[in-house]
Design an enzyme around this catalytic site. Sequence first.
Site, mmCIF file in Angstrom:
data_model
loop_
_atom_site.group_PDB
_atom_site.id
_atom_site.type_symbol
_atom_site.label_atom_id
_atom_site.label_comp_id
_atom_site.label_asym_id
_atom_site.label_seq_id
_atom_site.Cartn_x
_atom_site.Cartn_y
_atom_site.Cartn_z
ATOM 1 C CB THR B 191 85.884 64.811 40.652
ATOM 2 O OG1 THR B 191 85.254 64.487 39.345
ATOM 3 C CG2 THR B 191 86.953 65.792 40.606
ATOM 4 N NE ARG B 219 84.379 63.686 29.336
ATOM 5 C CZ ARG B 219 84.242 63.570 30.886
ATOM 6 N NH1 ARG B 219 85.035 62.874 31.769
ATOM 7 N NH2 ARG B 219 83.306 64.281 31.572
ATOM 8 C CG ASP B 222 84.423 69.360 35.703
ATOM 9 O OD1 ASP B 222 84.517 68.045 35.366
ATOM 10 O OD2 ASP B 222 84.007 69.836 36.534
#
Lengths: 328, 328
Positions: B191, B219, B222
């Site tokens: 990320t 999917r 977060d």
Amino acid sequence: MPLLAAVPAAAQPSDDPVVLVIHGGAGSIVRAQMTPERETAARTALEAALRAGHGVLTEGRPALDAVLAAIELMEDDPTFNAGRGAVLAADGTARHDASVMEGATGRAGASAGTMHVRHPIRLARAVMEHSPHVLLTGEGAEEFAMTQGLELVPNEWFVTERRREELERVQRREREAQGEAGPRLEQMTGTVGAVALDQAGHLAAGTSTGGMTNKRWGRVGDSPIIGAATWADDATCGVSTTGHGEFFIRLAVAHDVHARVKYLGEPCAQAAQAVIHETLQAAGGTGGLIALDREGRVAMPFNTGGMYRGFITRSGAVTVRLYPDEDE
Amino acid sequence: MPLLAAVPAAAQPSDDPVVLVIHGGAGSIVRAQMTPERETAARTALEAALRAGHGVLTEGRPALDAVLAAIELMEDDPTFNAGRGAVLAADGTARHDASVMEGATGRAGASAGTMHVRHPIRLARAVMEHSPHVLLTGEGAEEFAMTQGLELVPNEWFVTERRREELERVQRREREAQGEAGPRLEQMTGTVGAVALDQAGHLAAGTSTGGMTNKRWGRVGDSPIIGAATWADDATCGVSTTGHGEFFIRLAVAHDVHARVKYLGEPCAQAAQAVIHETLQAAGGTGGLIALDREGRVAMPFNTGGMYRGFITRSGAVTVRLYPDEDE
């Protein structure tokens, strides 16, 4: 047994703890605008959901089973903005979001934007139990639902005449208003949810919705967001929210109730009141939540004109309320 | 100016506060497995992102502009799992998630599952600034991106040879392992993110990702979840996380750092350390986060083998780190 027991929320006798609390949406529920038929339908449906969940708990089954039993009934009932009879997106389709969380394990599951899963709350649970993920979306989530053998229905199955007219009304207003495109409050305040406490002392929470009338661009509200709409931790409380979802995401409302209990040591009911009447209110957001702790103490605060809500105690005493002045 | 300044995180001199902190993913970054070329590429890219954001802040522009300047560079750089060069879903496509939040206003925006928006972080910002919503998903989010004039590219533009080989490797392993379908850690820990402090004393945070190699079923991790990956509140701190996203959702990690500061009165850096090394660790989750408060105090805790990370002070002193033992 009276439908409206004179038991103040958050102060029911500890020898008959609340074991299940539910909501069916918060919004401008004004007595003058309610027909007797709609009011009776709402009260009857809330009581049926409470009794369904209570039956599950009485059998000694887990809190999450009771959450599902209550929410599935509300998803099937066109009275509520979830499952069948949910509000419609701008293209006339029904698109559902749901989430669940277990207080004993901290496990969670959620789905967003499904169009064919009859019980979105079951999909949320399947994501938790049978996938390595927490949040699945759109067509992918439906593919997963098929692998789990969940019941699928044509999107048309969810669509009711009332919601179609509602969408047309909103879109007509939008065309007339032109540039002034801000969505209106009454479009945003429906959801169903439940929090249960089982005989083993574990909490579980769940939330399910059709979102907001006339929603566009794959908009997702707070309902599938763990920490915004749904939270459960045996050490603090279980929470499910309803209201103007964007505010609930930006304030992480469900997790904020938990955090106040955990870090400030506030009782769950006090934390729930503070988050709605102080934090949400100060931010200009509208809605409400239900919360339940391991001692069976319940809270159902909201800052809207009303909230469909109710709870049932271990002995089976049911309380159902729609308007603010029913709380003592 | 040394690339690795000997300034301990969270204790840099207050007359030269940190104004921008970034991460480029946490995972099993082991020296033995890094080529000198990849290490140099990572350090160079992190420094370039820090300098880009610093330039924006020096001009007196808002914190969010600096967050975007830093993240856009990382989205374009195949070194990181975001934008171009992001990991690939099971069907071989790149699908991006991103979110932003402003500390002064509490406004937030996010998008999930887009396949053609060149800079997902710009879409997240546009959702915040130009829609009434917080989270848009999939094709709907891309429709909105078009109305905003954001740059669109073919999905193929994002796909690099390295990620295609990575996906093939993972899928081969999956076929060989048969039933054992659990995704592996190294698939989940990339990320990019940034937190900035502007001259007016306001914080902003953002996070962007391609998610997890071989992801299925729509999917979503977060990264687009406000409260899980991204949080900013001028009164507490700005946070961006990276790691095994499912744990970060279930623990509402970014909001939990904020809640500890707000309710326990912990300094931001202490709260950040506690959430990673106590809460996340106890839950069995892996990853890290960056956090920055209004005084320019920074924290970059992680419990993985390494985390691409760095910060820049008001005067322009850059610190970039990859391995754990670079912290003093």
